[in-house]
Design a protein around this motif. Structure first.
Motif, PDB file in Angstrom:
ATOM      1  N   UNK A  86       0.790  -1.243  -0.095  1.00 25.25           N
ATOM      2  CA  UNK A  86      -0.149   0.114   0.020  1.00 25.25           C
ATOM      3  C   UNK A  86       0.783   1.176   0.171  1.00 25.25           C
ATOM      4  N   UNK A  87       1.977   1.360   0.910  1.00 31.60           N
ATOM      5  CA  UNK A  87       2.661   2.542   1.103  1.00 31.60           C
ATOM      6  C   UNK A  87       3.577   2.746  -0.283  1.00 31.60           C
ATOM      7  N   UNK A  88       4.042   1.751  -0.564  1.00 27.00           N
ATOM      8  CA  UNK A  88       5.007   1.751  -2.005  1.00 27.00           C
ATOM      9  C   UNK A  88       4.243   2.421  -3.016  1.00 27.00           C
ATOM     10  N   UNK A  89       2.799   1.894  -3.040  1.00 27.20           N
ATOM     11  CA  UNK A  89       2.028   2.196  -4.269  1.00 27.20           C
ATOM     12  C   UNK A  89       1.614   3.843  -4.645  1.00 27.20           C
ATOM     13  N   UNK A  90       2.014   4.503  -3.578  1.00 27.99           N
ATOM     14  CA  UNK A  90       1.701   5.831  -3.471  1.00 27.99           C
ATOM     15  C   UNK A  90       3.034   6.623  -4.290  1.00 27.99           C
ATOM     16  N   UNK A  91       4.092   6.005  -4.124  1.00 24.11           N
ATOM     17  CA  UNK A  91       5.467   6.605  -4.690  1.00 24.11           C
ATOM     18  C   UNK A  91       5.705   6.059  -6.017  1.00 24.11           C
ATOM     19  N   UNK A  92       5.469   4.737  -6.197  1.00 29.19           N
ATOM     20  CA  UNK A  92       6.052   3.815  -7.313  1.00 29.19           C
ATOM     21  C   UNK A  92       5.892   4.617  -8.694  1.00 29.19           C
ATOM     22  N   UNK A  93       4.525   5.394  -8.824  1.00 29.64           N
ATOM     23  CA  UNK A  93       4.199   5.967 -10.291  1.00 29.64           C
ATOM     24  C   UNK A  93       5.355   6.901 -10.635  1.00 29.64           C
ATOM     25  N   UNK A  94       6.186   7.236  -9.695  1.00 33.30           N
ATOM     26  CA  UNK A  94       7.241   8.278  -9.872  1.00 33.30           C
ATOM     27  C   UNK A  94       8.234   7.683 -10.654  1.00 33.30           C
ATOM     28  N   UNK A  95       8.620   6.325 -10.244  1.00 32.26           N
ATOM     29  CA  UNK A  95       9.607   5.790 -11.178  1.00 32.26           C
ATOM     30  C   UNK A  95       9.327   4.364 -11.936  1.00 32.26           C
ATOM     31  N   UNK A  96       8.089   4.317 -12.180  1.00 31.18           N
ATOM     32  CA  UNK A  96       7.502   3.271 -12.884  1.00 31.18           C
ATOM     33  C   UNK A  96       8.005   3.137 -14.245  1.00 31.18           C
ATOM     34  N   UNK A  97       8.423   1.934 -14.627  1.00 28.30           N
ATOM     35  CA  UNK A  97       8.852   1.827 -16.085  1.00 28.30           C
ATOM     36  C   UNK A  97       7.782   0.287 -16.570  1.00 28.30           C
ATOM     37  N   UNK A  98       7.301   0.090 -17.737  1.00 23.64           N
ATOM     38  CA  UNK A  98       6.736  -0.772 -18.116  1.00 23.64           C
ATOM     39  C   UNK A  98       7.678  -2.295 -17.741  1.00 23.64           C
ATOM     40  N   UNK A  99       6.758  -3.013 -17.248  1.00 22.21           N
ATOM     41  CA  UNK A  99       7.393  -4.377 -16.880  1.00 22.21           C
ATOM     42  C   UNK A  99       7.671  -5.326 -18.150  1.00 22.21           C
ATOM     43  N   UNK A 100       8.930  -5.781 -18.522  1.00 23.43           N
ATOM     44  CA  UNK A 100       9.190  -6.638 -19.535  1.00 23.43           C
ATOM     45  C   UNK A 100       8.523  -7.990 -19.529  1.00 23.43           C
ATOM     46  N   UNK A 101       8.057  -8.588 -20.380  1.00 27.64           N
ATOM     47  CA  UNK A 101       7.669  -9.853 -20.312  1.00 27.64           C
ATOM     48  C   UNK A 101       8.503 -10.768 -19.732  1.00 27.64           C
ATOM     49  N   UNK A 102       9.834 -10.862 -20.040  1.00 24.28           N
ATOM     50  CA  UNK A 102      10.708 -11.813 -19.936  1.00 24.28           C
ATOM     51  C   UNK A 102      11.131 -11.450 -18.248  1.00 24.28           C
ATOM     52  N   UNK A 103      10.699 -10.560 -18.129  1.00 22.02           N
ATOM     53  CA  UNK A 103      11.141 -10.108 -16.449  1.00 22.02           C
ATOM     54  C   UNK A 103      10.208 -10.567 -15.276  1.00 22.02           C
ATOM     55  N   UNK A 104       9.138 -10.911 -15.803  1.00 19.63           N
ATOM     56  CA  UNK A 104       7.712 -11.296 -15.123  1.00 19.63           C
ATOM     57  C   UNK A 104       8.180 -12.545 -14.283  1.00 19.63           C
ATOM     58  N   UNK A 105       8.872 -13.536 -14.405  1.00 22.96           N
ATOM     59  CA  UNK A 105       9.010 -14.788 -13.798  1.00 22.96           C
ATOM     60  C   UNK A 105      10.117 -14.291 -12.485  1.00 22.96           C
ATOM     61  N   UNK A 106      10.966 -13.047 -12.881  1.00 24.88           N
ATOM     62  CA  UNK A 106      11.727 -12.858 -11.510  1.00 24.88           C
ATOM     63  C   UNK A 106      10.992 -12.017 -10.604  1.00 24.88           C
TER      64      UNK A 106
END
Length: 276
Positions: free
Chosen positions: A179-199
């Protein structure tokens, strides 16, 4: 159980270090907590039933969540620049901080032997970090700061209502972290690459599994038996760092880590003796 839990958390850290090459530590943390939340909810319900889903002091969990995301953010940032084994060795000063804070601010009695162990442990930190030396990096102090915040997190468990189980703590720590990180993460968000989902799924699974197994280990055996096994993390961190990044800590790092570990184990044994 404790050793497998510790190894799982080391895999979690290794996956996080891999992800820091393309994502902010804050985004990694948010994704981990978000994916782990259903697992934490299921574990809490399975182990503690409906009462484990209810909190009597939500503000205490909010504080713990703030400390949790702060510690995780600092540690994930540190492993972007430091070897996994070096950062892990410095994290081991957390029990020393717990002892010092308990004595200085919580009024607990700490004998001279434990104070000597605390001082020896911080001497071990100086051996690893080597301030003033040619290899010194300011970022090396970040795992030490992480250990301090982690110590506050451990001590803050005293403010949680005594009617709440460890499974409630696990659930709310994960939930408030997301919840708390959700408020800040839009500032640094980059699209998640498909090959990184498993990580991202991997850090959620291994992180949750590690915390659950370690929690169970403390429930099944005395802390004096279980707690020293936490230091097996240094072995796994060294192996993973060598396998994936060709990181080989120098001799002084191992010497400093050994001093920190011995100091921590001594404090655990002395605290157990004092309780008895």
């Amino acid at each position: 159980m404790m050793c497998v839990g510790v190894a799982s958390l080391c895999v979690n850290d290794a996956l996080a270090k891999t992800l820091t090459e393309g994502y902010s530590p804050l985004q990694i943390q948010f994704m981990r907590n978000l994916i782990a939340l259903p697992f934490a909810l299921l574990i809490a319900f399975k182990m503690g039933g409906t009462p484990a889903l209810r909190s009597h002091r939500p503000l205490a969990h909010l504080l713990r969540g703030t400390l949790w995301i702060s510690a995780t953010f600092m540690f994930f940032t540190s492993i972007m620049y430091l070897g996994l084994a070096e950062a892990t060795a410095l994290i081991f000063v957390a029990p020393l901080f717990i002892t010092a804070i308990s004595a200085m601010f919580l009024g607990e009695h700490v004998g001279w032997r434990r104070w000597l162990a605390v001082l020896a442990g911080f001497a071990g930190v100086l051996i690893v970090v080597r301030p003033g030396g040619s290899t010194f990096q300011l970022i090396s102090l970040l795992p030490v700061a992480t250990a301090f915040v982690y110590a506050l997190l451990m001590l803050s468990a005293r403010w949680v209502d005594s009617r709440e189980s460890v499974w409630t703590l696990l659930l709310y720590l994960t939930a408030t972290g997301a919840l708390l990180s959700a408020f800040i993460v839009p500032l640094v968000w980059v699209p998640v690459r498909l090959e990184d989902v498993w990580l991202f799924v991997g850090i959620a699974v291994f992180g949750t599994a590690g915390m659950t197994l370690m929690t169970q280990a403390f429930r099944l055996a005395p802390a004096v038996v279980v707690a020293p096994l936490d230091y097996t993390a240094l072995l796994w961190a060294t192996i993973l760092g060598w396998l994936f990044w060709n990181e080989i800590p120098d001799a002084m790092t191992f010497v400093g880590a050994a001093v920190i570990v011995v100091s921590g184990v001594f404090i655990i044994l002395r605290e157990h003796s004092a309780i008895e």
